[in-house]
Design an enzyme around this catalytic site. Structure first.
Site, PDB file in Angstrom:
ATOM      1  N   HIS A  69      57.061  -1.901 -41.306  1.00  0.00           N
ATOM      2  CA  HIS A  69      55.912  -1.034 -41.080  1.00  0.00           C
ATOM      3  C   HIS A  69      56.503   0.322 -40.704  1.00  0.00           C
ATOM      4  O   HIS A  69      57.629   0.387 -40.187  1.00  0.00           O
ATOM      5  CB  HIS A  69      55.018  -1.562 -39.959  1.00  0.00           C
ATOM      6  CG  HIS A  69      54.297  -2.816 -40.355  1.00  0.00           C
ATOM      7  ND1 HIS A  69      54.499  -4.022 -39.731  1.00  0.00           N
ATOM      8  CD2 HIS A  69      53.384  -3.022 -41.326  1.00  0.00           C
ATOM      9  CE1 HIS A  69      53.738  -4.936 -40.308  1.00  0.00           C
ATOM     10  NE2 HIS A  69      53.052  -4.360 -41.284  1.00  0.00           N
ATOM     11  N   ASP A 113      57.726   0.151 -37.287  1.00  0.00           N
ATOM     12  CA  ASP A 113      58.899  -0.709 -37.044  1.00  0.00           C
ATOM     13  C   ASP A 113      60.149   0.166 -37.169  1.00  0.00           C
ATOM     14  O   ASP A 113      61.132  -0.011 -36.455  1.00  0.00           O
ATOM     15  CB  ASP A 113      59.019  -1.830 -38.093  1.00  0.00           C
ATOM     16  CG  ASP A 113      57.891  -2.855 -38.005  1.00  0.00           C
ATOM     17  OD1 ASP A 113      57.494  -3.202 -36.883  1.00  0.00           O
ATOM     18  OD2 ASP A 113      57.426  -3.306 -39.079  1.00  0.00           O
TER      19      ASP A 113
END
Ligand code: XLS
Ligand code: MG
Length: 345
Positions: free
Chosen positions: A50, A53
Protein backbone atom coordinates in the site's frame (compact mmCIF):
# COMPACT_ATOMS: atom_id res chain seq x y z
CA UNK A 1 4.56 -24.99 -24.59
CA UNK A 2 7.37 -24.50 -22.09
CA UNK A 3 6.45 -24.44 -18.43
CA UNK A 4 5.98 -21.24 -16.46
CA UNK A 5 8.33 -20.61 -13.57
CA UNK A 6 6.02 -18.82 -11.20
CA UNK A 7 7.16 -15.84 -9.10
CA UNK A 8 5.56 -15.24 -5.73
CA UNK A 9 4.81 -12.30 -3.50
CA UNK A 10 2.79 -11.05 -0.54
CA UNK A 11 2.22 -7.78 1.29
CA UNK A 12 3.26 -6.65 4.77
CA UNK A 13 -0.43 -6.72 5.79
CA UNK A 14 -0.41 -10.48 5.24
CA UNK A 15 1.65 -10.88 8.41
CA UNK A 16 -1.21 -9.53 10.51
CA UNK A 17 -1.73 -9.70 14.26
CA UNK A 18 -5.03 -11.50 14.65
CA UNK A 19 -7.40 -8.68 15.56
CA UNK A 20 -11.02 -8.95 14.37
CA UNK A 21 -14.08 -6.74 14.98
CA UNK A 22 -14.66 -8.64 18.24
CA UNK A 23 -11.24 -8.78 19.81
CA UNK A 24 -7.74 -7.34 20.01
CA UNK A 25 -4.52 -8.64 18.40
CA UNK A 26 -3.32 -12.09 19.43
CA UNK A 27 0.28 -11.60 18.26
CA UNK A 28 2.72 -8.77 18.93
CA UNK A 29 3.12 -6.42 15.95
CA UNK A 30 6.33 -6.96 13.97
CA UNK A 31 8.34 -4.27 12.26
CA UNK A 32 8.35 -3.77 8.51
CA UNK A 33 12.03 -4.81 8.49
CA UNK A 34 11.19 -8.14 10.09
CA UNK A 35 8.50 -8.76 7.48
CA UNK A 36 10.85 -7.96 4.62
CA UNK A 37 13.44 -10.28 6.15
CA UNK A 38 10.90 -13.13 6.32
CA UNK A 39 9.91 -12.55 2.71
CA UNK A 40 13.53 -12.75 1.61
CA UNK A 41 14.44 -15.67 3.87
CA UNK A 42 11.58 -17.77 2.58
CA UNK A 43 12.39 -17.18 -1.09
CA UNK A 44 9.57 -14.91 -2.22
CA UNK A 45 10.41 -12.70 -5.18
CA UNK A 46 8.50 -9.48 -4.57
CA UNK A 47 6.52 -7.50 -2.07
CA UNK A 48 3.18 -5.76 -2.62
CA UNK A 49 2.69 -2.37 -1.05
CA UNK A 50 0.00 0.00 0.00
CA UNK A 51 1.29 3.55 -0.48
CA UNK A 52 1.59 3.95 3.29
CA UNK A 53 3.27 0.57 3.78
CA UNK A 54 6.07 2.13 1.75
CA UNK A 55 5.82 5.66 3.19
CA UNK A 56 4.07 5.56 6.58
CA UNK A 57 1.84 8.51 7.43
CA UNK A 58 1.97 9.59 3.78
CA UNK A 59 -0.83 12.16 4.16
CA UNK A 60 1.35 14.27 6.42
CA UNK A 61 4.51 14.20 4.32
CA UNK A 62 5.76 16.57 1.65
CA UNK A 63 6.50 15.46 -1.91
CA UNK A 64 10.24 15.64 -1.09
CA UNK A 65 9.85 13.47 2.02
CA UNK A 66 7.81 10.94 0.07
CA UNK A 67 10.49 10.85 -2.62
CA UNK A 68 13.35 10.40 -0.12
CA UNK A 69 11.63 7.66 1.86
CA UNK A 70 10.44 5.78 -1.20
CA UNK A 71 13.89 5.97 -2.79
CA UNK A 72 15.52 4.73 0.41
CA UNK A 73 13.13 1.79 0.43
CA UNK A 74 13.91 1.08 -3.22
CA UNK A 75 17.63 0.88 -2.37
CA UNK A 76 16.92 -1.66 0.36
CA UNK A 77 14.74 -3.72 -1.95
CA UNK A 78 17.39 -3.62 -4.67
CA UNK A 79 20.07 -4.73 -2.20
CA UNK A 80 17.95 -7.71 -1.25
CA UNK A 81 17.00 -8.50 -4.85
CA UNK A 82 13.31 -8.02 -4.04
CA UNK A 83 10.97 -6.30 -6.50
CA UNK A 84 7.95 -4.15 -5.69
CA UNK A 85 5.06 -5.81 -7.49
CA UNK A 86 2.34 -3.19 -7.08
CA UNK A 87 1.45 -0.12 -5.06
CA UNK A 88 -2.16 0.46 -3.96
CA UNK A 89 -3.52 3.69 -2.47
CA UNK A 90 -5.05 2.95 0.95
CA UNK A 91 -8.24 4.92 0.43
CA UNK A 92 -10.25 3.55 3.32
CA UNK A 93 -8.53 4.80 6.51
CA UNK A 94 -8.63 8.59 6.30
CA UNK A 95 -11.39 10.77 7.81
CA UNK A 96 -11.69 12.07 4.22
CA UNK A 97 -12.94 8.67 2.98
CA UNK A 98 -15.64 7.94 5.56
CA UNK A 99 -18.36 8.22 2.91
CA UNK A 100 -16.31 6.77 0.08
CA UNK A 101 -13.17 7.95 -1.70
CA UNK A 102 -13.65 8.54 -5.43
CA UNK A 103 -17.44 8.30 -4.98
CA UNK A 104 -17.88 10.38 -1.84
CA UNK A 105 -20.79 12.82 -2.02
CA UNK A 106 -18.41 15.56 -0.86
CA UNK A 107 -16.32 17.07 -3.71
CA UNK A 108 -13.46 17.90 -1.31
CA UNK A 109 -13.23 14.28 -0.28
CA UNK A 110 -13.27 13.11 -3.89
CA UNK A 111 -10.44 15.54 -4.60
CA UNK A 112 -8.48 14.19 -1.62
CA UNK A 113 -8.83 10.65 -3.00
CA UNK A 114 -7.50 11.69 -6.41
CA UNK A 115 -4.57 13.60 -4.91
CA UNK A 116 -3.74 10.68 -2.64
CA UNK A 117 -3.79 8.35 -5.66
CA UNK A 118 -1.29 10.60 -7.42
CA UNK A 119 1.03 10.35 -4.40
CA UNK A 120 0.63 6.58 -4.67
CA UNK A 121 1.71 6.76 -8.32
CA UNK A 122 4.79 8.77 -7.25
CA UNK A 123 5.66 6.01 -4.78
CA UNK A 124 5.19 3.35 -7.45
CA UNK A 125 7.52 5.22 -9.78
CA UNK A 126 10.22 5.48 -7.10
CA UNK A 127 9.83 1.78 -6.25
CA UNK A 128 10.18 0.82 -9.91
CA UNK A 129 6.75 -0.61 -10.70
CA UNK A 130 4.22 0.61 -13.25
CA UNK A 131 1.30 -1.28 -11.70
CA UNK A 132 -1.24 0.45 -9.45
CA UNK A 133 -3.93 -1.66 -7.76
CA UNK A 134 -7.27 -0.12 -6.88
CA UNK A 135 -9.24 -2.06 -4.31
CA UNK A 136 -12.36 0.14 -4.31
CA UNK A 137 -13.06 -0.51 -0.64
CA UNK A 138 -15.58 2.23 0.13
CA UNK A 139 -16.96 2.82 -3.35
CA UNK A 140 -20.49 1.66 -2.71
CA UNK A 141 -23.15 2.38 -0.15
CA UNK A 142 -24.76 1.17 3.06
CA UNK A 143 -28.10 2.31 1.72
CA UNK A 144 -28.78 2.89 -1.93
CA UNK A 145 -30.72 6.14 -1.52
CA UNK A 146 -27.61 7.80 -0.04
CA UNK A 147 -25.78 7.99 -3.36
CA UNK A 148 -26.48 8.25 -7.05
CA UNK A 149 -24.94 5.16 -8.64
CA UNK A 150 -25.09 6.72 -12.10
CA UNK A 151 -23.03 9.68 -10.93
CA UNK A 152 -20.68 7.36 -9.07
CA UNK A 153 -19.73 5.62 -12.31
CA UNK A 154 -18.78 9.04 -13.72
CA UNK A 155 -16.76 9.79 -10.57
CA UNK A 156 -14.89 6.49 -10.87
CA UNK A 157 -14.05 7.20 -14.51
CA UNK A 158 -12.93 10.74 -13.62
CA UNK A 159 -10.66 9.44 -10.87
CA UNK A 160 -9.11 6.75 -13.06
CA UNK A 161 -8.64 9.21 -15.95
CA UNK A 162 -6.90 11.66 -13.61
CA UNK A 163 -4.40 8.93 -12.73
CA UNK A 164 -3.87 7.78 -16.31
CA UNK A 165 -3.21 11.37 -17.32
CA UNK A 166 -0.93 12.05 -14.37
CA UNK A 167 1.47 9.33 -15.50
CA UNK A 168 1.42 8.08 -19.08
CA UNK A 169 3.21 4.84 -18.21
CA UNK A 170 1.25 3.42 -15.30
CA UNK A 171 -1.28 0.63 -15.62
CA UNK A 172 -4.20 0.31 -13.24
CA UNK A 173 -5.51 -3.06 -12.05
CA UNK A 174 -8.95 -2.86 -10.47
CA UNK A 175 -9.50 -5.40 -7.67
CA UNK A 176 -13.26 -5.96 -7.40
CA UNK A 177 -15.03 -7.12 -4.25
CA UNK A 178 -18.82 -7.26 -3.92
CA UNK A 179 -19.18 -6.24 -0.27
CA UNK A 180 -17.32 -5.51 2.99
CA UNK A 181 -16.71 -2.90 4.21
CA UNK A 182 -19.69 -1.67 2.16
CA UNK A 183 -23.03 -3.44 2.04
CA UNK A 184 -23.02 -3.20 -1.75
CA UNK A 185 -20.05 -2.20 -3.89
CA UNK A 186 -20.30 -0.51 -7.28
CA UNK A 187 -17.63 -2.67 -8.92
CA UNK A 188 -18.37 -6.17 -7.60
CA UNK A 189 -16.95 -8.40 -10.35
CA UNK A 190 -14.35 -8.63 -13.10
CA UNK A 191 -17.05 -7.96 -15.68
CA UNK A 192 -17.80 -4.64 -13.99
CA UNK A 193 -14.09 -3.77 -13.71
CA UNK A 194 -13.40 -4.45 -17.39
CA UNK A 195 -16.53 -2.62 -18.51
CA UNK A 196 -15.47 0.39 -16.44
CA UNK A 197 -12.04 0.23 -18.11
CA UNK A 198 -13.74 0.80 -21.47
CA UNK A 199 -15.14 4.14 -20.30
CA UNK A 200 -11.74 5.54 -19.37
CA UNK A 201 -9.50 7.67 -21.57
CA UNK A 202 -6.99 4.82 -22.12
CA UNK A 203 -8.75 1.44 -21.78
CA UNK A 204 -5.66 -0.58 -22.64
CA UNK A 205 -3.97 0.65 -19.47
CA UNK A 206 -6.84 -0.43 -17.22
CA UNK A 207 -7.06 -4.09 -16.31
CA UNK A 208 -7.84 -6.12 -13.24
CA UNK A 209 -6.69 -8.20 -10.32
CA UNK A 210 -8.73 -11.21 -9.22
CA UNK A 211 -8.89 -12.24 -5.59
CA UNK A 212 -10.26 -15.75 -5.03
CA UNK A 213 -12.26 -14.83 -1.92
CA UNK A 214 -13.80 -11.79 -3.58
CA UNK A 215 -15.03 -13.85 -6.55
CA UNK A 216 -16.52 -16.45 -4.20
CA UNK A 217 -18.24 -13.69 -2.20
CA UNK A 218 -19.80 -12.56 -5.49
CA UNK A 219 -21.13 -16.11 -5.96
CA UNK A 220 -18.75 -16.74 -8.88
CA UNK A 221 -16.14 -19.36 -9.66
CA UNK A 222 -12.72 -17.66 -9.53
CA UNK A 223 -11.48 -19.96 -12.33
CA UNK A 224 -14.12 -18.57 -14.69
CA UNK A 225 -13.17 -15.04 -13.64
CA UNK A 226 -9.55 -15.86 -14.56
CA UNK A 227 -10.52 -17.22 -17.99
CA UNK A 228 -12.75 -14.20 -18.60
CA UNK A 229 -10.10 -11.62 -17.62
CA UNK A 230 -7.41 -13.44 -19.59
CA UNK A 231 -9.60 -13.53 -22.71
CA UNK A 232 -9.14 -9.74 -22.67
CA UNK A 233 -5.42 -9.96 -21.81
CA UNK A 234 -6.22 -8.03 -18.66
CA UNK A 235 -5.27 -10.19 -15.69
CA UNK A 236 -2.24 -8.31 -14.39
CA UNK A 237 -2.11 -9.71 -10.87
CA UNK A 238 -3.87 -12.30 -8.76
CA UNK A 239 -4.59 -12.68 -5.04
CA UNK A 240 -4.95 -16.34 -4.33
CA UNK A 241 -6.57 -17.31 -1.04
CA UNK A 242 -9.73 -19.15 0.00
CA UNK A 243 -13.15 -18.49 1.41
CA UNK A 244 -15.77 -20.75 2.96
CA UNK A 245 -18.96 -19.55 1.30
CA UNK A 246 -20.84 -16.30 1.76
CA UNK A 247 -19.38 -15.07 5.04
CA UNK A 248 -17.03 -12.30 6.15
CA UNK A 249 -13.86 -12.04 4.04
CA UNK A 250 -11.76 -14.90 5.39
CA UNK A 251 -8.50 -14.75 3.43
CA UNK A 252 -7.78 -18.40 4.23
CA UNK A 253 -4.71 -20.21 2.89
CA UNK A 254 -5.02 -21.11 -0.80
CA UNK A 255 -6.97 -24.36 -1.17
CA UNK A 256 -7.95 -24.48 2.49
CA UNK A 257 -11.72 -24.42 1.99
CA UNK A 258 -12.06 -26.02 -1.45
CA UNK A 259 -9.17 -27.82 -3.06
CA UNK A 260 -11.06 -28.49 -6.29
CA UNK A 261 -11.89 -24.81 -6.77
CA UNK A 262 -8.19 -24.07 -6.15
CA UNK A 263 -7.18 -26.75 -8.69
CA UNK A 264 -9.41 -25.16 -11.30
CA UNK A 265 -7.88 -21.74 -10.70
CA UNK A 266 -4.42 -23.19 -11.25
CA UNK A 267 -5.61 -24.94 -14.43
CA UNK A 268 -7.03 -21.65 -15.69
CA UNK A 269 -3.76 -19.83 -14.96
CA UNK A 270 -1.79 -22.58 -16.69
CA UNK A 271 -3.92 -22.74 -19.83
CA UNK A 272 -3.77 -18.96 -20.26
CA UNK A 273 -0.02 -18.70 -19.67
CA UNK A 274 -0.36 -16.47 -16.61
CA UNK A 275 3.10 -15.42 -15.41
CA UNK A 276 4.71 -15.37 -18.86
CA UNK A 277 4.58 -11.62 -19.15
CA UNK A 278 6.15 -11.18 -15.72
CA UNK A 279 2.94 -11.34 -13.64
CA UNK A 280 3.33 -12.50 -10.05
CA UNK A 281 1.29 -14.96 -8.02
CA UNK A 282 0.36 -13.11 -4.83
CA UNK A 283 -1.16 -14.65 -1.75
CA UNK A 284 -3.56 -12.28 0.00
CA UNK A 285 -3.90 -14.57 3.01
CA UNK A 286 -3.97 -13.93 6.74
CA UNK A 287 -2.89 -16.19 9.60
CA UNK A 288 -5.79 -17.68 11.58
CA UNK A 289 -6.41 -15.68 14.76
CA UNK A 290 -5.22 -18.71 16.73
CA UNK A 291 -1.78 -18.73 15.07
CA UNK A 292 1.18 -18.59 17.47
CA UNK A 293 4.05 -16.22 16.76
CA UNK A 294 6.42 -19.06 15.94
CA UNK A 295 4.05 -20.16 13.14
CA UNK A 296 3.65 -16.70 11.69
CA UNK A 297 4.71 -17.57 8.11
CA UNK A 298 2.85 -20.88 7.87
CA UNK A 299 -0.20 -19.61 5.96
CA UNK A 300 2.05 -18.13 3.26
CA UNK A 301 4.37 -21.11 2.97
CA UNK A 302 1.42 -23.51 2.93
CA UNK A 303 -0.34 -21.46 0.23
CA UNK A 304 2.76 -21.56 -1.96
CA UNK A 305 3.28 -25.29 -1.35
CA UNK A 306 -0.36 -26.02 -2.21
CA UNK A 307 -0.12 -23.86 -5.33
CA UNK A 308 2.97 -25.72 -6.53
CA UNK A 309 1.40 -29.12 -5.82
CA UNK A 310 -1.65 -28.05 -7.81
CA UNK A 311 0.55 -26.93 -10.69
CA UNK A 312 1.87 -30.50 -10.76
CA UNK A 313 -1.70 -31.80 -10.59
CA UNK A 314 -2.71 -29.54 -13.48
CA UNK A 315 0.28 -30.68 -15.55
CA UNK A 316 -0.29 -34.36 -14.89
CA UNK A 317 -4.04 -34.33 -15.44
CA UNK A 318 -4.87 -36.95 -18.07
CA UNK A 319 -6.23 -34.59 -20.68
CA UNK A 320 -6.66 -37.31 -23.35
CA UNK A 321 -8.91 -39.42 -21.19
CA UNK A 322 -10.76 -36.31 -20.06
CA UNK A 323 -11.41 -35.33 -23.68
CA UNK A 324 -12.74 -38.82 -24.47
CA UNK A 325 -15.14 -38.62 -21.52
CA UNK A 326 -16.23 -35.14 -22.63
CA UNK A 327 -16.84 -36.35 -26.19
CA UNK A 328 -18.98 -39.15 -24.80
CA UNK A 329 -20.80 -36.69 -22.47
CA UNK A 330 -19.78 -38.93 -19.57
CA UNK A 331 -19.45 -36.18 -17.00
CA UNK A 332 -20.06 -38.65 -14.14
CA UNK A 333 -16.80 -40.40 -14.99
CA UNK A 334 -15.07 -37.06 -15.57
CA UNK A 335 -16.14 -35.89 -12.12
CA UNK A 336 -14.75 -39.01 -10.46
CA UNK A 337 -11.57 -38.79 -12.53
CA UNK A 338 -10.92 -35.30 -11.17
CA UNK A 339 -11.54 -36.45 -7.60
CA UNK A 340 -9.27 -39.49 -7.98
CA UNK A 341 -6.55 -37.28 -9.48
CA UNK A 342 -6.77 -34.84 -6.58
CA UNK A 343 -6.80 -37.69 -4.05
CA UNK A 344 -3.62 -39.05 -5.56
CA UNK A 345 -4.57 -41.71 -8.11
C1 XLS B 1 -8.90 -6.47 0.85
C2 XLS B 1 -8.02 -6.43 -0.30
C3 XLS B 1 -6.68 -5.78 -0.04
C4 XLS B 1 -6.10 -5.45 -1.38
C5 XLS B 1 -5.02 -4.44 -1.44
O1 XLS B 1 -9.91 -7.19 0.88
O2 XLS B 1 -7.85 -7.72 -0.77
O3 XLS B 1 -5.87 -6.62 0.69
O4 XLS B 1 -5.64 -6.61 -1.99
O5 XLS B 1 -5.47 -3.18 -1.16
MG1 MG C 1 -6.58 -8.58 -2.20
Amino acid sequence: MSKTNYKFCFGPWNLSEGQDPYGPPTRKAQTFDWKLEQLKKHGFDAMMFHDDDAVPDIDHKSAAQIRDEAKALRRRLDDLGIAAEIVAPRLWFSPMTIDGAYTSNDPKCRQYAIERSKRCIDVARYLGTDLIVLWLAREGSYLREAKNARKCVDYLVEAIDAQLQYDKKIRIAIEPKPNEPMDLAYIPTIGHALALAQLTCDPKRVGCLIETAHAILAGLDPADEIDFAMSFGKLWSIHLNDQNGLKFDQDKPFGSANLRVAFNQVRALERNGYGRRGEYVAFDVHPFRTTKEEHWMAHLLNSRATFLRLVEKARTFDEKTAQKLIANRDYQALDQMVLEHLMGR
